[in-house]
Scaffold this active site. Structure first.
Site, PDB file in Angstrom:
ATOM      1  N   LYS A   1     -19.670  -2.416   0.466  1.00  0.00           N
ATOM      2  CA  LYS A   1     -18.590  -1.997   1.364  1.00  0.00           C
ATOM      3  C   LYS A   1     -18.932  -1.983   2.716  1.00  0.00           C
ATOM      4  CE  LYS A   1     -15.061   0.158  -0.898  1.00  0.00           C
ATOM      5  NZ  LYS A   1     -14.528   1.303  -1.801  1.00  0.00           N
TER       6      LYS A   1
ATOM      7  N   GLY B   1     -12.472   0.459  -8.034  1.00  0.00           N
ATOM      8  CA  GLY B   1     -11.698   0.876  -9.003  1.00  0.00           C
ATOM      9  C   GLY B   1     -11.236   2.414  -8.763  1.00  0.00           C
TER      10      GLY B   1
ATOM     11  N   ARG C   1       1.814  -0.839 -14.129  1.00  0.00           N
ATOM     12  CA  ARG C   1       0.633  -0.843 -15.070  1.00  0.00           C
ATOM     13  C   ARG C   1       0.893   0.267 -16.309  1.00  0.00           C
ATOM     14  NH1 ARG C   1      -4.849  -1.240 -11.782  1.00  0.00           N
ATOM     15  NH2 ARG C   1      -4.174  -2.709 -10.162  1.00  0.00           N
TER      16      ARG C   1
ATOM     17  N   LYS D   1     -17.442   7.709   1.319  1.00  0.00           N
ATOM     18  CA  LYS D   1     -17.077   6.619   0.383  1.00  0.00           C
ATOM     19  C   LYS D   1     -18.569   5.990  -0.098  1.00  0.00           C
ATOM     20  CE  LYS D   1     -13.114   4.202   1.192  1.00  0.00           C
ATOM     21  NZ  LYS D   1     -12.249   3.275   1.962  1.00  0.00           N
TER      22      LYS D   1
ATOM     23  N   GLU E   1     -11.745  -3.267   2.298  1.00  0.00           N
ATOM     24  CA  GLU E   1     -12.533  -3.883   1.372  1.00  0.00           C
ATOM     25  C   GLU E   1     -12.090  -5.293   1.086  1.00  0.00           C
ATOM     26  OE1 GLU E   1     -13.480  -2.629  -2.533  1.00  0.00           O
ATOM     27  OE2 GLU E   1     -11.581  -2.331  -3.069  1.00  0.00           O
TER      28      GLU E   1
ATOM     29  N   ARG F   1     -12.575 -11.535  -6.603  1.00  0.00           N
ATOM     30  CA  ARG F   1     -12.438 -11.674  -8.124  1.00  0.00           C
ATOM     31  C   ARG F   1     -10.856 -11.748  -8.114  1.00  0.00           C
ATOM     32  NH1 ARG F   1     -10.284  -6.518  -9.465  1.00  0.00           N
ATOM     33  NH2 ARG F   1     -11.111  -4.919  -8.433  1.00  0.00           N
TER      34      ARG F   1
ATOM     35  N   VAL G   1      -6.140  -7.186 -10.877  1.00  0.00           N
ATOM     36  CA  VAL G   1      -5.098  -6.805 -11.950  1.00  0.00           C
ATOM     37  C   VAL G   1      -3.399  -7.250 -11.464  1.00  0.00           C
ATOM     38  CG1 VAL G   1      -3.972  -4.917 -13.191  1.00  0.00           C
ATOM     39  CG2 VAL G   1      -6.558  -4.812 -12.551  1.00  0.00           C
TER      40      VAL G   1
HETATM   41  P1  ADP Z   1      -7.490  -4.008  -8.764  1.00  0.00           P
HETATM   42  O1  ADP Z   1      -8.413  -4.133  -7.518  1.00  0.00           O
HETATM   43  O2  ADP Z   1      -7.481  -5.586  -9.282  1.00  0.00           O
HETATM   44  O3  ADP Z   1      -6.213  -3.734  -8.552  1.00  0.00           O
HETATM   45  P2  ADP Z   1      -8.729  -2.195 -10.292  1.00  0.00           P
HETATM   46  O4  ADP Z   1      -9.291  -1.369  -8.904  1.00  0.00           O
HETATM   47  O5  ADP Z   1      -7.769  -1.583 -11.049  1.00  0.00           O
HETATM   48  O6  ADP Z   1      -8.292  -3.613  -9.886  1.00  0.00           O
HETATM   49  O7  ADP Z   1      -9.966  -2.399 -11.212  1.00  0.00           O
HETATM   50  C1  ADP Z   1      -9.759  -3.098 -12.006  1.00  0.00           C
HETATM   51  C2  ADP Z   1     -10.996  -3.005 -12.913  1.00  0.00           C
HETATM   52  O8  ADP Z   1     -12.288  -3.339 -12.604  1.00  0.00           O
HETATM   53  C3  ADP Z   1     -10.911  -1.633 -13.613  1.00  0.00           C
HETATM   54  O9  ADP Z   1     -11.368  -1.726 -14.902  1.00  0.00           O
HETATM   55  C4  ADP Z   1     -11.838  -0.929 -12.849  1.00  0.00           C
HETATM   56  O10 ADP Z   1     -12.257   0.089 -13.750  1.00  0.00           O
HETATM   57  C5  ADP Z   1     -12.999  -1.875 -12.925  1.00  0.00           C
HETATM   58  N1  ADP Z   1     -13.475  -1.841 -11.390  1.00  0.00           N
HETATM   59  C6  ADP Z   1     -13.434  -2.371 -10.119  1.00  0.00           C
HETATM   60  N2  ADP Z   1     -14.456  -2.198  -9.457  1.00  0.00           N
HETATM   61  C7  ADP Z   1     -15.308  -1.583 -10.120  1.00  0.00           C
HETATM   62  C8  ADP Z   1     -16.812  -1.024  -9.616  1.00  0.00           C
HETATM   63  N3  ADP Z   1     -17.119  -1.088  -8.522  1.00  0.00           N
HETATM   64  N4  ADP Z   1     -17.597  -0.697 -10.576  1.00  0.00           N
HETATM   65  C9  ADP Z   1     -16.942  -0.563 -11.820  1.00  0.00           C
HETATM   66  N5  ADP Z   1     -15.752  -0.924 -12.318  1.00  0.00           N
HETATM   67  C10 ADP Z   1     -15.039  -1.611 -11.334  1.00  0.00           C
HETATM   68  P1  ADP Z   2     -11.852   0.957  -4.276  1.00  0.00           P
HETATM   69  O1  ADP Z   2     -13.153   0.018  -4.004  1.00  0.00           O
HETATM   70  O2  ADP Z   2     -11.988   1.933  -5.311  1.00  0.00           O
HETATM   71  O3  ADP Z   2     -10.679   0.148  -4.655  1.00  0.00           O
HETATM   72  P2  ADP Z   2     -10.703   1.173  -1.616  1.00  0.00           P
HETATM   73  O4  ADP Z   2     -11.681   1.348  -0.377  1.00  0.00           O
HETATM   74  O5  ADP Z   2     -10.246   0.095  -1.759  1.00  0.00           O
HETATM   75  O6  ADP Z   2     -11.843   1.767  -2.743  1.00  0.00           O
HETATM   76  O7  ADP Z   2      -9.753   2.339  -1.416  1.00  0.00           O
HETATM   77  C1  ADP Z   2      -8.976   2.655  -2.618  1.00  0.00           C
HETATM   78  C2  ADP Z   2      -7.743   3.602  -1.995  1.00  0.00           C
HETATM   79  O8  ADP Z   2      -8.129   4.814  -1.490  1.00  0.00           O
HETATM   80  C3  ADP Z   2      -6.754   2.795  -0.753  1.00  0.00           C
HETATM   81  O9  ADP Z   2      -5.812   2.083  -1.673  1.00  0.00           O
HETATM   82  C4  ADP Z   2      -6.188   4.248  -0.338  1.00  0.00           C
HETATM   83  O10 ADP Z   2      -5.347   4.723  -1.016  1.00  0.00           O
HETATM   84  C5  ADP Z   2      -7.637   5.162  -0.442  1.00  0.00           C
HETATM   85  N1  ADP Z   2      -8.185   5.123   1.003  1.00  0.00           N
HETATM   86  C6  ADP Z   2      -9.379   4.331   1.229  1.00  0.00           C
HETATM   87  N2  ADP Z   2      -9.846   4.506   2.515  1.00  0.00           N
HETATM   88  C7  ADP Z   2      -8.811   5.239   2.984  1.00  0.00           C
HETATM   89  C8  ADP Z   2      -8.700   5.973   4.169  1.00  0.00           C
HETATM   90  N3  ADP Z   2      -9.664   5.607   5.239  1.00  0.00           N
HETATM   91  N4  ADP Z   2      -7.662   7.019   4.449  1.00  0.00           N
HETATM   92  C9  ADP Z   2      -6.762   7.055   3.584  1.00  0.00           C
HETATM   93  N5  ADP Z   2      -6.930   6.840   2.430  1.00  0.00           N
HETATM   94  C10 ADP Z   2      -7.819   5.710   1.878  1.00  0.00           C
HETATM   95 MG    MG Z   3      -9.689  -1.339  -3.607  1.00  0.00          MG
END
Ligand code: ADP
Ligand code: ADP
Ligand code: MG
Length: 449
Positions: A116, A163, A336, A157, A288, A292, A295
């Site tokens: 990231k 996930g 979901r 982060k 990010e 892929r 969901v």
């Molecule tokens: P989406 O981004 O499609 O909304 P989610 O964040 O809900 O999906 O993740 C979908 C699935 O992928 C979940 O089972 C989540 O635990 C898994 N997942 C996503 N990113 C990772 C990661 N970096 N490491 C492990 N599992 C992940």
């Molecule tokens: P993941 O890889 O687990 O999906 P993301 O970076 O996409 O993580 O962030 C997941 C969620 O966390 C975002 O949709 C938001 O709700 C929260 N989030 C992430 N970064 C920030 C930020 N800088 N400020 C506030 N909320 C955040």
């Molecule tokens: Mg995300």
């Protein structure tokens, strides 16, 4: 086109991919763990191979067994679904080595965007705004200095997180120091990579993401946005929709252009999603990219009429993007349904589904692998079903969702169904007045009330 595809996943997404293959006239191979002998995907596919014991590391993450299964069945491609091996660049490379097409972008793209921090830097280079932050946090001193400059609260982060895992909010220097080494060791254990970065915490942002399709001939298409602001305290999405309520055509256009610019800059191919946060003052920031299928892809399918999985497979086969213009029709919502208990901080539940009635009727689609008598194993993601509705407008999509949730009967495991039913009645939700603070606040209100 491929003649045979191995689906390296389970649950609803494995079923979804098998269905797409069947429509394309492609034979399918399911792989399953010992816990999934009676799973829907195991039975729906043309062939099925057991790849190991229940724990994911022994089965759905068992690269040697999956590759062997692909070779013995003569599969020409592997669809990884989401989760599991879908963002594992090493796995994509191994597929390449065995001349099996990995249905996703190139390994180097997965690697670059999967980190990231690197993704942030690539976005900056492509002229796409990112949230103010500090990219590589090596020492405590560096962290405290950066955080003081950014202003609390900040997020710690994990560069390899996903996930909703690997994100910690800290409100002060004391909290930052207390959480830093914890975050590092946790991320090391969970993702095999302890790299951390800091981001300014945005108050009540909206999560807006852009669906991308890109072919191997340089054509990139954006298929509109999804609103995914309804998230639990662990940043996991519960309800998604398309289009995003209240987003102006200009804002929509600007975000989509940014996503396309970034994808062009990294030579992206296949289906993918660029995720953004939109602040209350209307600024948008890239957070990010998920390299892929996601969901929540069905809400985009409902409003565009495009089958994203079939497109993804066609692109992997080297076909050119044939869609020139995307026409959006109506509004779509997705709930979901997971085997989690919202009253116990979304603790996962397991057990046998003793009674099940799935909703149907106009504008209702259910993507699921469950059936009456199905045992929900404790080993995997708790997602049970995605209830998707489509309507002429948002109000109709909401009315259909309310009806679908009323029709839905599931007994035997704790689920998020009652929570969804209450959320769909909430005036703020109905108004489309959404932010990532919506659900945590709703839960706190309910708890107090
Ligand atoms: P989406 O981004 O499609 O909304 P989610 O964040 O809900 O999906 O993740 C979908 C699935 O992928 C979940 O089972 C989540 O635990 C898994 N997942 C996503 N990113 C990772 C990661 N970096 N490491 C492990 N599992 C992940
Ligand atoms: P993941 O890889 O687990 O999906 P993301 O970076 O996409 O993580 O962030 C997941 C969620 O966390 C975002 O949709 C938001 O709700 C929260 N989030 C992430 N970064 C920030 C930020 N800088 N400020 C506030 N909320 C955040
Ligand atoms: Mg995300």
């Amino acid at each position: 086109m491929f003649r045979k595809i191995l689906v390296a996943n389970r649950g609803e997404i494995a079923v979804r991919v098998i269905r797409a293959c069947q429509e394309l006239g492609i034979r399918t191979v399911a792989v399953y763990s010992e816990a999934d002998r009676d799973a829907a995907h195991t039975h729906l596919a043309d062939e099925a191979i057991c790849i190991g014991p229940p724990p994911a590391k022994d089965s759905y993450l068992n690269v040697a067994n999956i590759i062997a299964a692909a070779i013995v069945t003569g599969s020409e491609a592997i669809h990884p679904g989401y989760g599991f091996l879908s963002e594992d660049s090493r796995f994509a490379e191994i597929c390449q080595h065995y001349r099996i097409k990995f249905i996703g972008p190139k390994p180097e793209t997965i690697r670059a965007m999967g980190d990231k921090v690197q993704a942030r830097q690539l976005a900056v280079k492509a002229g796409v705004p990112v949230i103010p932050g500090r990219d590589h946090i090596q020492s405590e001193r560096e962290a405290t200095a950066a955080a003081a400059e950014l202003g609390y609260p900040v997020l710690i982060k994990a560069a390899a997180g996903g996930g909703g895992r690997g994100i910690r909010i800290v409100h002060s220097e004391t909290e930052l120091i207390r959480n830093l080494s914890l975050a590092r060791s946790e991320s090391e254990a969970a993702f095999g990579n302890g790299a951390l970065y800091l981001e300014k915490y945005l108050e009540e942002p909206r999560h807006i993401e852009i669906q991308i399709l890109a072919d191997e001939h340089g054509n990139i298409l954006a298929l509109g946005e999804r609103e995914c602001s309804v998230q639990n305290v662990r940043h996991q999405k519960l309800i998604e929709e398309a289009p995003a309520p209240g987003l102006t055509p200009q804002a929509r256009e600007r975000i989509a252009r940014s996503a396309m610019r970034l994808c062009a800059a990294v030579g992206y191919t296949s289906a993918g999603t660029c995720e953004f946060l939109v602040s209350r003052d209307g600024h948008f920031y890239f957070i990010e990219m998920n390299t892929r299928i996601q969901v929540e892809h069905p809400v985009t399918e409902m409003v565009t009429g495009i089958d994203l999985i079939k497109e993804q497979i066609r692109l992997a086969a080297g076909e050119r993007l044939s869609i020139r213009q995307v026409e959006m029709r109506g509004h779509s919502l997705e709930c979901r349904l997971t085997a989690e208990d919202p009253d116990r901080n979304f603790a996962p539940d397991s057990g046998t589904i003793t009674r099940l009635r799935l909703p149907a009727g106009p504008g209702v689609r259910v993507d699921t692998h469950i059936y009456e008598g199905y045992w929900v194993p404790p080993f995997y993601d708790p997602l049970l079903a995605k209830i998707i509705t489509h309507g002429r407008d948002r109000n109709e999509a909401i009315a259909r969702m309310r009806r679908a949730l009323r029709e839905f009967v599931i007994e035997g495991v704790k689920t998020t169904l009652p929570l969804h039913q209450r959320l769909l009645e909430h005036t703020r939700f109905v108004k489309g007045d959404l932010s990532t603070a919506f659900l945590p606040r709703f839960l706190a209100e309910e708890y107090q009330g």
